[in-house]
Design an enzyme around this catalytic site. Sequence first.
Site, mmCIF file in Angstrom:
data_model
loop_
_atom_site.group_PDB
_atom_site.id
_atom_site.type_symbol
_atom_site.label_atom_id
_atom_site.label_comp_id
_atom_site.label_asym_id
_atom_site.label_seq_id
_atom_site.Cartn_x
_atom_site.Cartn_y
_atom_site.Cartn_z
ATOM 1 N N ALA A 1 26.787 -28.096 -33.255
ATOM 2 C CA ALA A 1 25.561 -28.726 -32.704
ATOM 3 C C ALA A 1 24.110 -28.198 -33.512
ATOM 4 O O ALA A 1 23.548 -29.190 -33.982
ATOM 5 C CB ALA A 1 25.539 -28.776 -31.251
ATOM 6 N N GLU B 1 29.179 -23.627 -25.395
ATOM 7 C CA GLU B 1 28.560 -23.173 -24.156
ATOM 8 C C GLU B 1 28.873 -23.926 -22.919
ATOM 9 O O GLU B 1 29.053 -23.261 -21.970
ATOM 10 C CB GLU B 1 26.758 -22.973 -24.566
ATOM 11 C CG GLU B 1 26.389 -22.493 -23.375
ATOM 12 C CD GLU B 1 24.598 -22.379 -23.836
ATOM 13 O OE1 GLU B 1 23.865 -22.962 -24.138
ATOM 14 O OE2 GLU B 1 24.360 -21.033 -23.308
ATOM 15 N N GLU B 2 28.529 -25.091 -23.242
ATOM 16 C CA GLU B 2 28.654 -26.009 -21.701
ATOM 17 C C GLU B 2 30.175 -25.836 -21.020
ATOM 18 O O GLU B 2 30.374 -25.854 -19.916
ATOM 19 C CB GLU B 2 28.387 -27.598 -22.189
ATOM 20 C CG GLU B 2 27.094 -27.723 -22.430
ATOM 21 C CD GLU B 2 26.367 -27.574 -23.844
ATOM 22 O OE1 GLU B 2 27.527 -27.398 -24.546
ATOM 23 O OE2 GLU B 2 25.290 -28.048 -24.299
ATOM 24 N N GLU C 1 37.341 -17.157 -25.572
ATOM 25 C CA GLU C 1 37.282 -17.060 -24.141
ATOM 26 C C GLU C 1 38.834 -16.574 -23.840
ATOM 27 O O GLU C 1 39.199 -15.969 -22.971
ATOM 28 C CB GLU C 1 36.898 -18.188 -23.291
ATOM 29 C CG GLU C 1 37.979 -19.272 -23.384
ATOM 30 C CD GLU C 1 37.469 -20.294 -24.412
ATOM 31 O OE1 GLU C 1 36.574 -20.121 -25.323
ATOM 32 O OE2 GLU C 1 37.996 -21.548 -24.327
ATOM 33 N N CYS D 1 26.952 -23.485 -36.001
ATOM 34 C CA CYS D 1 27.300 -24.229 -37.097
ATOM 35 C C CYS D 1 28.003 -25.690 -36.299
ATOM 36 O O CYS D 1 28.914 -26.221 -37.158
ATOM 37 C CB CYS D 1 28.416 -23.373 -37.759
ATOM 38 S SG CYS D 1 27.705 -22.046 -38.354
ATOM 39 N N ASP E 1 28.510 -16.476 -26.483
ATOM 40 C CA ASP E 1 28.242 -17.742 -26.200
ATOM 41 C C ASP E 1 27.256 -18.260 -27.230
ATOM 42 O O ASP E 1 26.154 -17.615 -27.487
ATOM 43 C CB ASP E 1 27.676 -17.529 -24.930
ATOM 44 C CG ASP E 1 26.903 -18.810 -24.256
ATOM 45 O OD1 ASP E 1 27.001 -19.892 -24.967
ATOM 46 O OD2 ASP E 1 25.945 -18.602 -23.333
ATOM 47 N N ASN F 1 32.161 -19.855 -35.105
ATOM 48 C CA ASN F 1 31.320 -20.631 -35.872
ATOM 49 C C ASN F 1 29.802 -20.843 -35.395
ATOM 50 O O ASN F 1 29.353 -21.866 -34.865
ATOM 51 C CB ASN F 1 31.827 -21.678 -36.185
ATOM 52 C CG ASN F 1 33.016 -21.912 -37.157
ATOM 53 O OD1 ASN F 1 33.359 -20.925 -38.019
ATOM 54 N ND2 ASN F 1 33.818 -22.761 -36.942
ATOM 55 N N TRP F 2 29.175 -19.544 -34.909
ATOM 56 C CA TRP F 2 27.916 -19.435 -34.242
ATOM 57 C C TRP F 2 26.962 -20.349 -34.912
ATOM 58 O O TRP F 2 26.797 -20.260 -36.057
ATOM 59 C CB TRP F 2 27.455 -18.249 -34.136
ATOM 60 C CG TRP F 2 26.070 -17.687 -33.582
ATOM 61 C CD1 TRP F 2 25.581 -18.599 -32.259
ATOM 62 C CD2 TRP F 2 25.132 -17.107 -33.979
ATOM 63 N NE1 TRP F 2 24.361 -18.051 -32.094
ATOM 64 C CE2 TRP F 2 24.095 -17.151 -33.185
ATOM 65 C CE3 TRP F 2 24.998 -16.407 -35.097
ATOM 66 C CZ2 TRP F 2 22.720 -16.494 -33.349
ATOM 67 C CZ3 TRP F 2 23.763 -15.797 -35.453
ATOM 68 C CH2 TRP F 2 22.635 -15.726 -34.565
HETATM 69 N N1 AR6 Z 1 35.973 -20.603 -29.282
HETATM 70 C C1 AR6 Z 1 36.017 -20.309 -30.627
HETATM 71 N N2 AR6 Z 1 35.337 -21.181 -31.463
HETATM 72 C C2 AR6 Z 1 34.854 -22.211 -30.985
HETATM 73 C C3 AR6 Z 1 34.874 -22.572 -29.449
HETATM 74 C C4 AR6 Z 1 35.675 -21.540 -28.862
HETATM 75 N N3 AR6 Z 1 35.976 -22.011 -27.639
HETATM 76 N N4 AR6 Z 1 34.187 -23.796 -29.095
HETATM 77 C C5 AR6 Z 1 33.844 -24.252 -30.281
HETATM 78 N N5 AR6 Z 1 33.974 -23.348 -31.240
HETATM 79 P P1 AR6 Z 1 28.734 -25.317 -30.798
HETATM 80 P P2 AR6 Z 1 26.200 -24.345 -31.888
HETATM 81 C C6 AR6 Z 1 33.470 -23.453 -32.861
HETATM 82 O O1 AR6 Z 1 28.260 -26.626 -31.525
HETATM 83 O O2 AR6 Z 1 26.213 -25.043 -33.051
HETATM 84 C C7 AR6 Z 1 25.306 -26.382 -26.975
HETATM 85 O O3 AR6 Z 1 24.677 -27.450 -26.486
HETATM 86 C C8 AR6 Z 1 33.795 -24.925 -33.113
HETATM 87 O O4 AR6 Z 1 34.012 -25.019 -34.732
HETATM 88 O O5 AR6 Z 1 28.955 -25.131 -29.347
HETATM 89 O O6 AR6 Z 1 25.617 -23.092 -31.874
HETATM 90 C C9 AR6 Z 1 24.412 -25.029 -27.051
HETATM 91 O O7 AR6 Z 1 23.863 -25.175 -25.286
HETATM 92 C C10 AR6 Z 1 32.240 -25.326 -33.187
HETATM 93 O O8 AR6 Z 1 31.740 -26.398 -34.055
HETATM 94 O O9 AR6 Z 1 27.495 -24.298 -31.060
HETATM 95 C C11 AR6 Z 1 23.465 -25.296 -27.728
HETATM 96 O O10 AR6 Z 1 22.321 -26.551 -27.470
HETATM 97 C C12 AR6 Z 1 31.296 -24.228 -33.492
HETATM 98 O O11 AR6 Z 1 31.949 -23.127 -32.902
HETATM 99 C C13 AR6 Z 1 24.090 -25.839 -28.925
HETATM 100 O O12 AR6 Z 1 25.542 -26.516 -28.268
HETATM 101 C C14 AR6 Z 1 29.928 -24.144 -33.055
HETATM 102 O O13 AR6 Z 1 30.020 -24.670 -31.438
HETATM 103 C C15 AR6 Z 1 24.498 -24.533 -29.988
HETATM 104 O O14 AR6 Z 1 25.244 -25.171 -31.110
#
Ligand code: AR6
Length: 540
Positions: free
Chosen positions: A438, A319-320, A291, A436, A301, A433-434
């Site tokens: 949660a 996302e949150e 962002e 990767c 996102d 890290n999409w």
């Molecule tokens: N910029 C760049 N990288 C980031 C950022 C950022 N602002 N924030 C986090 N990361 P995650 P998911 C990296 O766990 O696994 C939510 O509840 C950081 O390495 O948010 O796709 C959604 O609503 C982090 O570990 O995404 C879904 O239910 C990694 O991105 C669920 O989480 C993944 O971030 C999606 O989980």
Amino acid sequence: PLDDVPEWKGVSMDEIRKGLGVYDCQELPPICASSSHIVLISLPLPARGTPKPYPTYQVEKWCQDYVRMPHSKHNLYLVNENGSRHNRNRWEIIQESLLQNFVSTHQLESAILSYNHIYAQRWDFTALHHFFSEVLDEEETNTFFETLMPKMVQLALQLPVLVTGSVPLLKRHTNGTISLSQLQIASLLANAFFCTFPRRNSTDPQSEYGRYPYINFNRLFSAYKEGKWKCESVMEKMKCIFHYFRRVTSKAPEGVVTIQRRYIPKSDCPKWDEQVQTLLPLHITSRGTIEAEGTGFLQVDFANKYVGGGVLGLGCVQEEIRFVICPELMVTMLVTEELDDTEALIVSGVERYSKYKGYSNSFKWIGDYVDETPKDSSGRRLTSIVAIDALYFKNSQMQFNINNIIRELNKAYVGFVGCEGSKSNLPAIATGNWGCGAFRGNPKLKVLLQLMAAAVAGRSMVYFTFGDTNLRDDIAEMHKHFVKHETNIAHIFSLLLQYQEFASAENSDFYRFLYNRSKMKPITQHLSKNIHTKLSVVKE
Ligand code: AR6
């Protein structure tokens, strides 16, 4: 001593931008109303001030294709008055209940329950009460009730004059676009805060909105868990949200936001074993966030299939956090049905209101953020976000299954491909890290899938490893390898299949495997046939 070592690898940001300015590329074409693009404001925009609602008179559609508005004359509420049961207009009750001088959150709770009485025993407001009793001091609480609260009530109750048109739902397997003003969004969100949206409270998946995200804020008000950490990030999210309402009620925002649902039937998605493109340029860095440093790019996102994920619950990851610093994103939760495998949601024009630090348990609101992003000719800030939901992997081997690989490729492709009318001059993708965190995916695999999808969509990439320098270096090397060998997407795809077949179970190093195999002849006749039989099985 490390100062002259750049913290990024790959090509420079300038090269990614192809020498153009930060805001020279645009994700969405100018707003143009059509049967698939509903515009809730009057165009052209006024030279100054807030956009005017469209149409000039109130129309209402109380049916399954539109948001059921709280002020609709059809929104009835069964009351027991003077010993008789009869229907009353629910909006009247809402107005009566909210037009009072609130002095406590308990009073607010009763007001909200007065038009949601069937939930009186089920809804819980512990987190809201906790915020005012434990987080804010007395003076802050008084200011809230004296100043902000009455303004939020006004904002909510202005809904009938602010949103005169019907708000369409963006339903499963459709392409549809909505444009509305930031002020309209603020009023809709104020209504969500006061939990006025009808039919949105059932937890039954079979109910009318069972496949939509939650929108009424009672979810957030109950997001309280004993134990320090969980609750603290909810408190910080509330600070962001109240800050947003403070901002929009002290000066009405004047911009416009577009929300676009995109659906490409699976049969129209790329045939990954036939794509001859090679990977496009990559800028990869361990510093910065999507962002902040991804300005002007299409920002990913890391979504939930119910957009917004846990923003109105305990969630506090990418996302949150994005949704609470840019709360206008929450209006997507009102209209967006659960995303299916080959669907994505693009949002353009949202404003950022809050500064923050930390992440997850350590997330903190640290103050006002002034968003200087310029606007396009349709009044939208040049910020575009694409919500794509990755798969959740309980068992990490599963992500190498061909079905799952194709699913993630298609998902990213749908998000990255651009819409009709703006497929050229698209900005690069800003991602990381999409899937990767949660969702427990493997970042080395996920980045490659994103790169493949971006290449087929014709877009370069800026990748943030979120502090991980080893990952940055490994990815940069992998990217360099495939570029140097001019390995095309179909070939990389075949390597992924081979990894699944021969190596993933042994947990052998993924990139090492790719390097060794990619030096061999692209695809042997035998293997290629094998892949085609596999693919045809998958397609059926
Ligand atoms: N910029 C760049 N990288 C980031 C950022 C950022 N602002 N924030 C986090 N990361 P995650 P998911 C990296 O766990 O696994 C939510 O509840 C950081 O390495 O948010 O796709 C959604 O609503 C982090 O570990 O995404 C879904 O239910 C990694 O991105 C669920 O989480 C993944 O971030 C999606 O989980």
